[in-house]
Design an enzyme around this catalytic site. Structure first.
Site, PDB file in Angstrom:
ATOM      1  N   ASP A   1      -9.617   4.858  -2.541  1.00 65.10           N
ATOM      2  CA  ASP A   1      -8.310   5.392  -3.369  1.00 65.10           C
ATOM      3  C   ASP A   1      -9.090   5.953  -4.937  1.00 65.10           C
ATOM      4  OD1 ASP A   1      -9.121   3.363  -5.119  1.00 65.10           O
ATOM      5  OD2 ASP A   1      -6.943   2.428  -5.176  1.00 65.10           O
TER       6      ASP A   1
ATOM      7  N   TYR B   1      -6.996   6.974   3.724  1.00 64.46           N
ATOM      8  CA  TYR B   1      -6.764   5.746   2.775  1.00 64.46           C
ATOM      9  C   TYR B   1      -6.173   4.514   3.214  1.00 64.46           C
ATOM     10  CZ  TYR B   1      -5.845   2.416  -0.904  1.00 64.46           C
ATOM     11  OH  TYR B   1      -5.552   1.248  -1.523  1.00 64.46           O
TER      12      TYR B   1
ATOM     13  N   GLU C   1       0.806  -1.352   0.021  1.00 69.99           N
ATOM     14  CA  GLU C   1       0.009  -0.091  -0.005  1.00 69.99           C
ATOM     15  C   GLU C   1       0.872   1.313  -0.048  1.00 69.99           C
ATOM     16  OE1 GLU C   1      -2.944   0.310  -0.583  1.00 69.99           O
ATOM     17  OE2 GLU C   1      -3.569  -1.773  -1.065  1.00 69.99           O
TER      18      GLU C   1
END
Ligand code: SF4
Length: 366
Positions: free
Chosen positions: A133, A115, A32
Site C-alpha cells: 500500500d 494489494y 481492507e
C-alpha cells in the site's frame, strides 16, 4: 537485522485495531476494502457498525445491495461496497463460503487488485505475499533509496520481488502489518520521525542518501456540479444513479456536471446562466419535468479521490410535467425526514442539509 527490529517494534507499538483482535479472514477482507483510500480513524465506526449488520460472510452475501450501500453511506468510494458485496456472493456460491487463501484465487474476485489480494492472503492466511500500500511503498523506497533511480513502470515489480525476499518464514502477517504500521506512525509522508524509527540503522534516507524526493502525486481534477432540489408538495426528487460511475447505486438529487475537465481558472468563467439552462434541459429530458428555479443555496465543496467538486444547489419547483409525475424503481419523491432510509452519499447529504424547513402552517381559528 531489519526484520527482527521491525517485528520487535511492532509487538510493542501496534495500534489496537478491531480487525487485529483475531485473525478472521472475513474481518480482514472487510477492513481492507474499507481502508482503501480511507484513513483508519474514519473507518473505525463504519467497521464496527458494518459487522453488527453483517457479522458473517453469509449474512453479507445474502443481504440486498441497498442495505449494504446504506451501511456504507458516508464512507465514500461506493464501488468498494458493491465489489465487496459481489465478492461475498461469489465466495458464498463458488467457494462454499470460505474466503480463498491464495493470492491467485483472490485476484479472481471483484474488487481484489494486487494489494488487496496480497493483504488478505498474508494478513489472514500468513502467505508470504507482498501487500504494497502507499505506506509500505514509501518505507521501502526510503529504506533503499530508490526514489530517483527506478522508473515508475518497473518500480512495483522491483519492490514486490524485494519484499518477498525479506518476509521472514511464518511471519508474513506480522511483517506486512509491521511495515504498514511503520509507514502510518513513523515513516510518515512529509516529516518522517527517523530518530524513533526501529529500522533507522538500515535506512538509506536516514543516512542522507536520496533524501526522499517525493514522486509526483495523483492529479486532482476540479469539477462544478449544479444540483437540482426539485420540490413538489414537500417532497424532493431523488433518483438512483445507474451504471458504474462514482455514485452508482446511491440515491441523489439530479445533477449536471458542468465542466468535467475545467481547471480553477476555467471554473470561475462558468456562468450561472449556463448552469441554470443546463439544469432545466436535463430535468426536461431525463425526468419529463419543466421546472422553475426559485433560487440558489450556498455552494458546497466535496472531495472524492481524484475529483474536487464544487456543488451549486438550486431550489426548483415543478411548473409542468410532460407526462405523469415520474416515479419508478429508480426515481422517487421523498420527504426530507425520510432521506435517511436511502443510501445517500456524503456529498449529497451536504446538499440535503441545506434544505430549508417548511414554513409553519397557519393556525386555523375556531
Ligand atoms: S529511518 Fe526515517 S526514512 Fe527511514 S524508514 Fe525510518 S522513518 Fe522512514
Amino acid at each position: 537485522m531489519l526484520q527482527r527490529s521491525l517485528l520487535r517494534w511492532y509487538a510493542g507499538h501496534q495500534r489496537n485495531l478491531p480487525w487485529r483482535k483475531k485473525r478472521d479472514p472475513y474481518w480482514i477482507m472487510v477492513s481492507e476494502f474499507m481502508l482503501q483510500q480511507t484513513r483508519v480513524e474514519t473507518v473505525l465506526p463504519y467497521f464496527e457498525r458494518f459487522l453488527k449488520l453483517f457479522p458473517t460472510l453469509p449474512s453479507l452475501a445474502q443481504a440486498s445491495l441497498h442495505k449494504v450501500l446504506k451501511a456504507w453511506a458516508g464512507l465514500g468510494y461506493y464501488a468498494r461496497a458493491r465489489h465487496l458485496h459481489q465478492a461475498a456472493k461469489i465466495i458464498w456460491r463458488n467457494f462454499a463460503g470460505k474466503i480463498p487463501s491464495t493470492k491467485k484465487k483472490l485476484l479472481s474476485l471483484p474488487g481484489f487488485g494486487p494489494y488487496t489480494a496480497g493483504a488478505v492472503a498474508s494478513l489472514a492466511f500468513n502467505r508470504p505475499e507482498p501487500a504494497l500500500d502507499g505506506n509500505v511503498r514509501r518505507v521501502l523506497l526510503r529504506v533503499h533509496g530508490l526514489w530517483k533511480s527506478v522508473p515508475r513502470n518497473r518500480l512495483e515489480k522491483i519492490l514486490e520481488k524485494f519484499i518477498k525476499k525479506f518476509i521472514p518464514a511464518g511471519r508474513a502477517s506480522d511483517f506486512n502489518q509491521a511495515l504498514m504500521e511503520l509507514g502510518a506512525l513513523i515513516c510518515i509522508p512529509s516529516q518522517p520521525r527517523c530518530p524513533s524509527c526501529p529500522v533507522k540503522n538500515f535506512c538509506s534516507y536516514q543516512r542522507g542518501g536520496d533524501k526522499g524526493k517525493k514522486r509526483s502525486g495523483k492529479k486532482i481534477r476540479k469539477e462544478v456540479w449544479t444540483v437540482a432540489l426539485v420540490e413538489q408538495e414537500g417532497r424532493f426528487l431523488l433518483h438512483r444513479q445507474e451504471g458504474k460511475g462514482l455514485l452508482a447505486g446511491l440515491w441523489q438529487f439530479p445533477i449536471v456536471r458542468v465542466n468535467k475537465k475545467g481547471d480553477a481558472g476555467e471554473l470561475k468563467k462558468v456562468k450561472e446562466l449556463k448552469e441554470r439552462k443546463a439544469l432545466r434541459r436535463m430535468l426536461q429530458e431525463k425526468f419529463g419535468l419543466r421546472i422553475k428555479i426559485k433560487g440558489s443555496l450556498p455552494p458546497q465543496d466535496h472531495s472524492f479521490t481524484h475529483i474536487q467538486v464544487t456543488m451549486k444547489p438550486f431550489l426548483c419547483s415543478v411548473v409542468r410535467l410532460s407526462s405523469a409525475l415520474p416515479v419508478s424503481k429508480n426515481v422517487r419523491w421523498i420527504k426530507p425526514v425520510n432521506f435517511s432510509r436511502y443510501p445517500i452519499s456524503k456529498a449529497m447529504s451536504k446538499i440535503a442539509a441545506l434544505i430549508p424547513d417548511p414554513p409553519p402552517r397557519e393556525a386555523t381559528s375556531g
